[in-house]
Design a protein around this motif. Structure first.
Motif, PDB file in Angstrom:
ATOM      1  N   ASP A 182       0.963  -1.084  -0.179  1.00 36.06           N
ATOM      2  CA  ASP A 182       0.062  -0.004   0.069  1.00 36.06           C
ATOM      3  C   ASP A 182       1.052   1.146  -0.021  1.00 36.06           C
ATOM      4  O   ASP A 182       1.060   2.144   0.909  1.00 36.06           O
ATOM      5  CB  ASP A 182      -0.774   0.046   1.144  1.00 36.06           C
ATOM      6  N   PHE A 183       1.568   1.510  -1.167  1.00 34.86           N
ATOM      7  CA  PHE A 183       2.484   2.422  -1.231  1.00 34.86           C
ATOM      8  C   PHE A 183       2.465   3.300  -2.525  1.00 34.86           C
ATOM      9  O   PHE A 183       2.226   2.848  -3.666  1.00 34.86           O
ATOM     10  CB  PHE A 183       4.160   1.811  -1.090  1.00 34.86           C
ATOM     11  N   PHE A 184       2.178   4.528  -2.339  1.00 34.05           N
ATOM     12  CA  PHE A 184       1.879   5.582  -3.433  1.00 34.05           C
ATOM     13  C   PHE A 184       2.598   6.802  -3.213  1.00 34.05           C
ATOM     14  O   PHE A 184       3.061   7.274  -2.087  1.00 34.05           O
ATOM     15  CB  PHE A 184       0.421   5.711  -3.442  1.00 34.05           C
ATOM     16  N   LEU A 185       3.187   7.268  -4.514  1.00 31.68           N
ATOM     17  CA  LEU A 185       3.749   8.699  -4.729  1.00 31.68           C
ATOM     18  C   LEU A 185       3.677   9.307  -5.838  1.00 31.68           C
ATOM     19  O   LEU A 185       3.398   8.683  -7.006  1.00 31.68           O
ATOM     20  CB  LEU A 185       5.411   8.472  -4.656  1.00 31.68           C
ATOM     21  N   HIS A 186       3.120  10.597  -5.398  1.00 33.33           N
ATOM     22  CA  HIS A 186       2.963  11.344  -6.657  1.00 33.33           C
ATOM     23  C   HIS A 186       4.100  11.472  -7.565  1.00 33.33           C
ATOM     24  O   HIS A 186       5.056  11.498  -7.132  1.00 33.33           O
ATOM     25  CB  HIS A 186       2.269  12.914  -6.126  1.00 33.33           C
TER      26      HIS A 186
END
Length: 680
Positions: A432-436
Motif C-alpha cells: 500500500d505505497f503511493f507517490l505522486h
C-alpha cells in the motif's frame, strides 16, 4: 621543520606557519580552548595544539596590573585541580582544562587570555590616562577573554580590535575611540569649540539619548554623540562611485536610497543629484536572498534602470515602489524582481529570506540549484507527446519497483506529502505505497525560500513541520548548513508552497507570505502567535500555512460520498450552521467540508482529525521503549495509555513485538518540536 619543547607537553612541538585550510577538521588550542588559526605549534603524536601566542606566553609575570603584589606563574593542565583557583578572578568564568596564571600566595587564578596585555618595547604594560576616566586604561589584545561579547563604552559597538580597558570599573573603549581629539571644531556648530566628555546624554543630532563619548558645547548647552558627528566628505567606492559631501541643513528631506524621511544630516552626490541618510551610504550595492535566483543591485532610479514608466510592487511586502527613489532590483536582463530598500534591511526579513551582501555579482553562483534525484528508472513509456518513466526504484521503497499511473485515485494518499492522489503517480503492486510523480522526482538537495541556505530530503520519519505546525509522517526537507543539521524541518506541502501565488477560493486571491502578520485566518479563524501568514495583496483575506494546503476534497466514514471544501456558507437558516459530526455550532464565515448529495456540513477539524498527515501503519521509535511502535487508530476497544492511564481513543502507538502489550497516545509519547524520529 622547527621543533620546540614546551613545559605543558611531554613531546616536541612542530611549528606551523599556517593551518591547512583545505582540511575540514578544526582543532582547539590547549592553552586557551579557542579554534586554532594562523601560526601555531602542534604535536603529531597526540593532536596537541597551541597558538603561537599561547606557546610563547611567559612562565612568570611580575607586577601584573590585575595583581601587582605577587608574581603570577603560568600553570599547565595537570596542576590546576591540585592548586585550586578554578574561576578566573577577572572575568569570573570557569577556567577548566586550559592554561592559566596562578598566585600561590592568594590562591587566585586568571585565564591565560585574560592575563596577556600588550607591552611596549621595554616590556612594560601599556597604560594611558584619558580625560573621560579617572583610572589608567590598559591596552588589551583583541584575543583577550575580557573583550568577548562586550561593547565599547564610547560608541556602543562590538569590540573586535585591540582595545583599552579599566579592570576596576569593567569598562572598555576601542583604540580609535580613545584616540579621538579632546577638542574639535565642526561645521555643524561653528560658533564654539566642542569638548570631549563621557556621560549619558541626549544627542542634538540624532535626537536619541546615548551613553558614551560626547562632544559638548557648554556655552550653548549642546551635546553630540561622537558617532553622530559626520565627516565632511566620504569617499567609499565600494558603496558609491562618487564622493559624497556633507549637507547640514535643519530641514527634512526624502532619502533617495531608502525612500524614508530624514532631517538635519544628509550627504549629497552632485554627479548623481541624490541626497541620502548617513547610514544609507554604507548600504550594500549587491545582495542576494533565497527568494530569488539572481543577485539584486541597488538602484536610485528604477525608471531609468528598466527604461519604462511601469508601476512596481515590492516582492516582499507587495506595496508600491517609488520609482524616483532607491530599490534593489534584479541585475539580469528581462527580470523584473524588485524590493524596497527598507524591506531589504529589515532584520525580520534578513532572517526569513537570508538576505546577505555579495561583493561581485559576476562571481555569483545561482541559487535554487537542485541536487541529484533519488530514483532509478527501469523502463520508460510515452504518454501523449512526453516520455515518462514507466517503472522506477525509489530510495524510500527500494524493496519493490513502482509503476506509473496517470489516473486520479483520491481515495489513496501519497506516502510523500500525505495528500490525496489527485494527479499522476507511482504505486507499488505489492504494498500500500503511493507517490505522486512530483513527489517521487524531488531532488535530494534543494534551496527553498525559508530562512536557511540548504535543505536535504528525508524520506522517512515522524516530525512536526516548522511552518504549518502539523505532526507529519512521510517525506520532509530538513535544513542543514555546512553539513550540520540544525533541526528545522518542513513538510512537502509547505516546501512546495511558494512565497507568492494565486489561491482560488470563492474568488482568486493573490497571496504572499507576511512574516509579521497576526490576523485571524479566513479558513479556520485562528490567529498565529508566530511565523506569520499568507495575506492577500488586495483585501483582508488571510491564510495560515496549514490552511493553504487543505485538501480540496476529503473522505470521512460519517459520509459515503466525497466531501468538498467550501469557503463560505450562503445558507442563512440558523439550524443549518451546525456540524453533522460533532453536532456543535459552526461559524458560517469559516470554511467547512460539505457533501452535496447528503447536504452534510462538517468542521474542518472534524473531517481531517487532529493528525491528518500521519499515515496509519507508520513506525516510530520511542526513547523509553526498546521496540519500534506502530501508529494505529483503536476502534473496537480502548486499552489504557502507558503514560496517562486513560483509554486510547485518539491516534495511538502500539508495540507489535510478540508478547509486548505497550500502547500509548501519540500526544503522550511524542517529544518536543522538530524531528521526532528518523529511521534511515
Amino acid at each position: 621543520m622547527e621543533l620546540q619543547q614546551h613545559f605543558g607537553h611531554p613531546h616536541p612541538l612542530v611549528f606551523n606557519r599556517e593551518m591547512n585550510h583545505q582540511s575540514e577538521e578544526t582543532f582547539c588550542c590547549f592553552g586557551c580552548k579557542r579554534k586554532v588559526k594562523g601560526p601555531s605549534f602542534s604535536c603529531s603524536e597526540c593532536g596537541f595544539f597551541l597558538h603561537k601566542g599561547c606557546a610563547e606566553a611567559p612562565i612568570e609575570i611580575q607586577h601584573h596590573p590585575f595583581h601587582r603584589d605577587h608574581p603570577l606563574i603560568l600553570r599547565q593542565l595537570s596542576s590546576i585541580e591540585e592548586q585550586g583557583g578554578d574561576y578566573c578572578k577577572v572575568c569570573h568564568c570557569y577556567i577548566g582544562k586550559q592554561f592559566s596564571y596562578f598566585c600561590s600566595s592568594c590562591k587566585i587564578a586568571f585565564h591565560l587570555k585574560c592575563s596577556l596585555l600588550q607591552r611596549d618595547t621595554s616590556g612594560n604594560f601599556i597604560e594611558i590616562l584619558h580625560r573621560t576616566h579617572q583610572h589608567p586604561l590598559l591596552l588589551m589584545d583583541n584575543q583577550n577573554f575580557l573583550l568577548q561579547y562586550r561593547e565599547c563604552s564610547g560608541c556602543s559597538t562590538e569590540l573586535v580590535n585591540d582595545s583599552y580597558g579599566c579592570f576596576d570599573c569593567n569598562i572598555f573603549f576601542h583604540k580609535k575611540c580613545v584616540q579621538l581629539p579632546i577638542k574639535i571644531s565642526h561645521p555643524y556648530h561653528r560658533k564654539h569649540q566642542l569638548i570631549l566628555e563621557s556621560d549619558f546624554r541626549f544627542c542634538n543630532l540624532c535626537k536619541i539619548s546615548h551613553s558614551g563619548l560626547f562632544y559638548r558645547c557648554s556655552i550653548c548647552n549642546l551635546d553630540f554623540h561622537s558617532e553622530c558627528l559626520p565627516p565632511s566628505v566620504i569617499k567609499d567606492q565600494k558603496h558609491h562611485e562618487h564622493p559624497l559631501t556633507l549637507l547640514l541643513r535643519p530641514n527634512s528631506f526624502t532619502c533617495d536610497a531608502c525612500d524614508t524621511q530624514g532631517d538635519n544630516v544628509s550627504y549629497i552626490c552632485s554627479t548623481c543629484n541624490i541626497q541620502v541618510h548617513k547610514d544609507c551610504i554604507s548600504l550594500p550595492r549587491f545582495i542576494r536572498l533565497t527568494l530569488h535566483r539572481h543577485p539584486l543591485s541597488r538602484n536610485f532610479f528604477l525608471s531609468i534602470h528598466f527604461h519604462d514608466s511601469r508601476t512596481w510592487d515590492c516582492r516582499l511586502c507587495y506595496k508600491k515602489i517609488n520609482t524616483e527613489h532607491g530599490s534593489y532590483c534584479c541585475s539580469r536582463p528581462n527580470c523584473d524582481f524588485v524590493i524596497h530598500v527598507k524591506c531589504a534591511i529589515n532584520e525580520e526579513n534578513k532572517f526569513w529570506y537570508n538576505i546577505t551582501e555579495i561583493e561581485n555579482p559576476d562571481e555569483f553562483k545561482e541559487l535554487h540549484e537542485s541536487g541529484n534525484l533519488i530514483i532509478r528508472v527501469l523502463r520508460e513509456t510515452k504518454v501523449g507527446d512526453n516520455v515518462v518513466a514507466a517503472e522506477i526504484i525509489h530510495s524510500s521503497h527500494d524493496q519493490h519497483s513502482l509503476t506509473f499511473n496517470d489516473d486520479i485515485n483520491d481515495d489513496k494518499h501519497c506516502n510523500g506529502c500525505m495528500m490525496p492522489i489527485s494527479s499522476s503517480f507511482y504505486y507499488c503492486s505489492c504494498c500500500d505505497f503511493f507517490l505522486h510523480k512530483a513527489c517521487a522526482e524531488l531532488p535530494r538537495r534543494n534551496l527553498l525560500w525559508f530562512p536557511r541556505s540548504s535543505f536535504r530530503l528525508l524520506t522517512d520519519g515522524i516530525f512536526k513541520c516548522w511552518l504549518c505546525d502539523y505532526d507529519c509522517s512521510g517525506f520532509s526537507y530538513i535544513a542543514y548548513n555546512a553539513g550540520d543539521v540544525d533541526g528545522l524541518v518542513v513538510c512537502l506541502r509547505c516546501a512546495a508552497t511558494p512565497h507568492y501565488f494565486t489561491y482560488q477560493a470563492k474568488e482568486p486571491h493573490f497571496l504572499f507570505y507576511d512574516a509579521e502578520n497576526v490576523s485571524n485566518c479566513s479558513a479556520c479563524g485562528r490567529r498565529r502567535s508566530r511565523l506569520g501568514s499568507y495575506i492577500c495583496k488586495d483585501c483582508n483575506f488571510v491564510l495560515n500555512s496549514g490552511c493553504v494546503t487543505l485538501p480540496k476534497t476529503a473522505l470521512h466514514n460519517f459520509d459515503e460520498h466525497p466531501l468538498k471544501l467550501v469557503y463560505e456558507d450562503n445558507n442563512d437558516y440558523p439550524l443549518h450552521h451546525w456540524c453533522d459530526i460533532c453536532e456543535k455550532e459552526r461559524d458560517p464565515e469559516l470554511w467547512f467540508y460539505h457533501c452535496e448529495v447528503c447536504d452534510n456540513a462538517m468542521h474542518l477539524k472534524c473531517v481531517l482529525g487532529e493528525y491528518p498527515f500521519i499515515k496509519l501503519g507508520s513506525k516510530y521509535k520511542y526513547k523509553d521503549h526498546p521496540h519500534p511502535l506502530t501508529f494505529i487508530q483503536k476502534i473496537d476497544y480502548h486499552p489504557l495509555c502507558e503514560k496517562c492511564r486513560e483509554p486510547c481513543q485518539d491516534l495511538t502507538l502500539e508495540c507489535e513485538e510478540h508478547g509486548c502489550n505497550f500502547v500509548g497516545h501519540w500526544k503522550c509519547l511524542r517529544v518536543s518540536r522538530g524531528l521526532y524520529s528518523y529511521h534511515h
